[in-house]
Design an enzyme around this catalytic site. Structure first.
Site, PDB file in Angstrom:
ATOM      1  N   THR A   1      -6.059  31.464  20.379  1.00  0.00           N
ATOM      2  CA  THR A   1      -7.537  32.067  18.750  1.00  0.00           C
ATOM      3  C   THR A   1      -8.261  30.841  18.510  1.00  0.00           C
ATOM      4  OG1 THR A   1      -7.618  32.945  16.965  1.00  0.00           O
ATOM      5  CG2 THR A   1      -5.773  31.342  17.251  1.00  0.00           C
ATOM      6  N   ASP A   2      -9.408  31.446  18.059  1.00  0.00           N
ATOM      7  CA  ASP A   2     -10.806  31.133  17.856  1.00  0.00           C
ATOM      8  C   ASP A   2      -9.940  30.139  15.983  1.00  0.00           C
ATOM      9  OD1 ASP A   2     -10.773  32.753  16.193  1.00  0.00           O
ATOM     10  OD2 ASP A   2     -12.872  32.934  16.386  1.00  0.00           O
ATOM     11  N   GLU A   3      -9.273  30.411  15.415  1.00  0.00           N
ATOM     12  CA  GLU A   3      -8.869  30.065  13.989  1.00  0.00           C
ATOM     13  C   GLU A   3      -8.101  28.247  14.667  1.00  0.00           C
ATOM     14  OE1 GLU A   3      -6.070  32.292  11.724  1.00  0.00           O
ATOM     15  OE2 GLU A   3      -7.445  34.135  11.655  1.00  0.00           O
TER      16      GLU A   3
ATOM     17  N   LYS B   1       9.850  41.940  22.143  1.00  0.00           N
ATOM     18  CA  LYS B   1      10.741  41.189  21.156  1.00  0.00           C
ATOM     19  C   LYS B   1      10.938  43.119  20.532  1.00  0.00           C
ATOM     20  CE  LYS B   1      12.606  38.543  17.284  1.00  0.00           C
ATOM     21  NZ  LYS B   1      11.935  37.573  16.486  1.00  0.00           N
TER      22      LYS B   1
ATOM     23  N   PRO C   1      -9.168  47.123  -0.414  1.00  0.00           N
ATOM     24  CA  PRO C   1      -8.702  46.125  -0.654  1.00  0.00           C
ATOM     25  C   PRO C   1      -9.441  44.985   0.576  1.00  0.00           C
ATOM     26  CG  PRO C   1      -6.845  46.724   0.372  1.00  0.00           C
ATOM     27  CD  PRO C   1      -7.674  47.654   1.302  1.00  0.00           C
ATOM     28  N   VAL C   2     -11.089  44.526  -0.224  1.00  0.00           N
ATOM     29  CA  VAL C   2     -11.084  42.926   0.180  1.00  0.00           C
ATOM     30  C   VAL C   2     -10.929  42.051  -0.796  1.00  0.00           C
ATOM     31  CG1 VAL C   2     -14.050  42.678   0.407  1.00  0.00           C
ATOM     32  CG2 VAL C   2     -13.466  44.486   0.852  1.00  0.00           C
TER      33      VAL C   2
ATOM     34  N   LYS D   1      -0.615  27.760  16.292  1.00  0.00           N
ATOM     35  CA  LYS D   1      -0.583  28.605  17.809  1.00  0.00           C
ATOM     36  C   LYS D   1      -1.272  27.076  17.882  1.00  0.00           C
ATOM     37  CE  LYS D   1      -1.920  32.084  18.924  1.00  0.00           C
ATOM     38  NZ  LYS D   1      -0.952  32.801  20.220  1.00  0.00           N
TER      39      LYS D   1
ATOM     40  N   TYR E   1      -0.491  29.839  10.300  1.00  0.00           N
ATOM     41  CA  TYR E   1      -0.055  31.508  12.010  1.00  0.00           C
ATOM     42  C   TYR E   1      -1.297  29.615  12.893  1.00  0.00           C
ATOM     43  CZ  TYR E   1      -3.007  33.517  15.305  1.00  0.00           C
ATOM     44  OH  TYR E   1      -3.722  33.807  16.416  1.00  0.00           O
ATOM     45  N   SER E   2      -2.350  29.526  12.076  1.00  0.00           N
ATOM     46  CA  SER E   2      -3.810  29.051  13.692  1.00  0.00           C
ATOM     47  C   SER E   2      -2.358  27.465  13.793  1.00  0.00           C
ATOM     48  CB  SER E   2      -4.882  28.332  12.766  1.00  0.00           C
ATOM     49  OG  SER E   2      -4.619  27.792  11.062  1.00  0.00           O
TER      50      SER E   2
HETATM   51  C1  T46 Z   1      -6.359  42.670   5.850  1.00  0.00           C
HETATM   52  C2  T46 Z   1      -7.153  42.155   5.314  1.00  0.00           C
HETATM   53  C3  T46 Z   1      -8.605  41.335   5.459  1.00  0.00           C
HETATM   54  N1  T46 Z   1      -9.504  41.471   4.994  1.00  0.00           N
HETATM   55  C4  T46 Z   1     -10.605  39.992   5.517  1.00  0.00           C
HETATM   56  C5  T46 Z   1      -9.176  38.246   5.433  1.00  0.00           C
HETATM   57  C6  T46 Z   1     -10.478  37.856   6.182  1.00  0.00           C
HETATM   58  O1  T46 Z   1     -11.270  36.782   6.379  1.00  0.00           O
HETATM   59  C7  T46 Z   1     -10.770  39.519   7.541  1.00  0.00           C
HETATM   60  C8  T46 Z   1     -10.184  39.687   8.865  1.00  0.00           C
HETATM   61  O2  T46 Z   1      -9.113  39.820   8.593  1.00  0.00           O
HETATM   62  P1  T46 Z   1      -7.956  39.292   9.556  1.00  0.00           P
HETATM   63  O3  T46 Z   1      -6.376  39.901   8.725  1.00  0.00           O
HETATM   64  O4  T46 Z   1      -7.778  41.384   9.569  1.00  0.00           O
HETATM   65  O5  T46 Z   1      -7.947  39.048   9.946  1.00  0.00           O
HETATM   66  P2  T46 Z   1      -8.199  37.506  10.410  1.00  0.00           P
HETATM   67  O6  T46 Z   1      -7.216  36.427   9.881  1.00  0.00           O
HETATM   68  O7  T46 Z   1      -9.496  37.135  10.440  1.00  0.00           O
HETATM   69  O8  T46 Z   1      -6.979  36.896  11.658  1.00  0.00           O
HETATM   70  C9  T46 Z   1      -7.307  37.641  12.995  1.00  0.00           C
HETATM   71  O9  T46 Z   1      -8.292  37.063  14.033  1.00  0.00           O
HETATM   72  C10 T46 Z   1      -8.197  36.007  14.508  1.00  0.00           C
HETATM   73  C11 T46 Z   1      -8.783  35.587  15.663  1.00  0.00           C
HETATM   74  C12 T46 Z   1      -6.611  35.595  14.752  1.00  0.00           C
HETATM   75  O10 T46 Z   1      -6.239  35.227  15.485  1.00  0.00           O
HETATM   76  C13 T46 Z   1      -5.556  36.306  14.061  1.00  0.00           C
HETATM   77  O11 T46 Z   1      -4.057  36.754  15.432  1.00  0.00           O
HETATM   78  C14 T46 Z   1      -5.894  37.602  13.503  1.00  0.00           C
HETATM   79  O12 T46 Z   1      -5.215  38.078  12.685  1.00  0.00           O
HETATM   80  O13 T46 Z   1     -10.712  40.811   6.473  1.00  0.00           O
HETATM   81  C15 T46 Z   1      -9.369  41.212   3.837  1.00  0.00           C
HETATM   82  O14 T46 Z   1     -10.373  40.968   3.082  1.00  0.00           O
HETATM   83  N2  T46 Z   1      -8.413  42.388   3.608  1.00  0.00           N
HETATM   84  C16 T46 Z   1      -7.811  43.423   4.564  1.00  0.00           C
HETATM   85  O15 T46 Z   1      -7.148  43.913   3.925  1.00  0.00           O
END
Ligand code: T46
Length: 342
Positions: free
Chosen positions: A125-127, A34, A208-209, A157, A153-154
């Site tokens: 996804t594992d989520e 898309k 940004p953590v 899915k 999201y999860s």
């Molecule tokens: C963007 C961002 C994220 N984070 C933390 C949040 C999470 O604990 C970790 C990874 O975050 P992210 O958004 O990159 O990915 P997940 O939320 O784990 O999800 C990802 O992995 C799964 C398997 C999928 O299925 C998702 O589609 C995919 O987006 O870093 C931060 O600390 N700072 C930030 O700016």
């Protein structure tokens, strides 16, 4: 073999398109995408002129467009990567996640039933398993772990996975599902942790953590994931779910520090911001089933994968700089501009 790859202009989908065209020169790959904010046609530039490749811009929710493509191409296999994937966006606005991830999946599977198919593969996804506690490093997600989702999201899915299994049981559709851990590598959209931190660090912007950064993710190099899906669509058992993980757990703060070190940037760029709502603590996959049945194991060590990834972002600045200078910049400011320091 004719394969429709939905979401093939996105991160994992495009890597899968490249993998398949390279490995199977006699296959025809049709990408249906898309082109949302996260799908970029420039990503597919290297294969646009390949006679075995066709790009079609359409939404998987558009039944007419999907049926037309099936009539034209008579696919043997459909691999569904098309999804809204960003957890933070789903928290802000769940609607489109339900639409694309659930309704889109059902539209695709209806076309598979109508026109006949050898295999429908759902990339999940594992989520869908929720999260694991930090103080139980002995626990891993297996295919038997109950579905227990945290975010819109999860949940979307997980709903799609259940629909896929229902279409198998009810209509006998030949399906497989893979549930992967966090991917990283080339063409990763710079809203996700690793590419966002690389892009920001290169621009000397704050990193940004969320919260303390102690959350754990199991990082999988995208090429290893593509190899796993290739094995599943050819040799996986119909009706089965396969977990695909990197066996490579890292806390977010560790990842960000590694990126700073690799780029020669100071850790003082790290900024702790407000936490994600409902933030999952730890993901960790047990890949025993796919290893025993299909002989798959992740091949790329994180130390090598992260170096290759950083180098790719250094070599392909135009790709991601174009993205972050556009629509995404507004989103970024909306998401992080008002978060403030933790
Ligand atoms: C963007 C961002 C994220 N984070 C933390 C949040 C999470 O604990 C970790 C990874 O975050 P992210 O958004 O990159 O990915 P997940 O939320 O784990 O999800 C990802 O992995 C799964 C398997 C999928 O299925 C998702 O589609 C995919 O987006 O870093 C931060 O600390 N700072 C930030 O700016």
């Amino acid at each position: 073999m004719n394969i429709i790859v939905t979401g093939g202009a996105g991160f994992i989908g495009s890597n899968f398109v490249f993998h398949m065209l390279k490995k199977y020169p006699d296959y025809r790959i049709i990408c249906l995408d898309k082109l949302t904010y996260a799908g970029n046609l420039s990503t597919l530039a290297p294969v646009m002129d390949n006679p075995n490749f066709r790009f079609v811009k359409a939404d998987i929710c558009d039944r007419e467009a999907v049926d037309k493509l099936f009539e034209e191409e008579h696919p043997d296999i459909v691999v569904n990567f098309a999804a809204e994937s960003h957890v933070d966006r789903s928290i802000e606005d769940p609607g489109i996640f339900l639409q694309t991830n659930i309704i889109g999946t059902s539209v695709l599977m209806d076309a598979c039933r109508k026109y006949g198919i050898q295999r429908y593969h759902q990339v999940s996804t594992d989520e869908v398993y929720g999260d694991l506690p930090l103080d139980r490093p002995d626990l891993f997600f297996t295919e038997e772990t109950p579905i227990h989702t945290s975010s819109p999201y999860s949940s979307s899915k997980a709903a799609a996975d259940l629909l896929v299994l229902a279409y198998h049981r009810t209509y006998g559709l030949p399906v497989t599902i893979s549930r992967c851990s966090n991917n990283y590598g080339p063409y990763h959209f710079p809203e996700k942790l690793i590419p966002l931190m690389i892009a920001n660090a290169l621009a000397d912007k704050p990193l940004p953590v969320y919260g303390e950064g102690l959350n754990v993710r199991d990082w999988l190099y995208v090429e290893d994931h593509c190899k796993a899906i290739d094995l599943i669509i050819h040799n996986g058992r119909v009706g089965e779910v396969y977990n695909v993980g990197g066996h490579n757990e890292k806390q977010n703060i560790e990842i960000v520090k590694i990126i700073c070190k690799e780029l020669g940037k100071p850790e003082s760029l790290i900024t702790h911001v407000g936490d994600r709502k409902g933030h999952d603590m730890r993901y960790a996959i047990d890949p025993t089933k796919i290893h025993n049945e299909l002989g798959w194991l992740p091949e790329t060590k994180f130390e090598d994968g992260i170096k290759k990834t950083i180098q790719w972002y250094l070599d392909n600045r135009e790709w991601w700089e174009t993205i972050i200078s556009g629509e995404y910049q507004n989103y970024y400011e909306k998401m992080y501009g008002n978060r403030g320091e933790a």
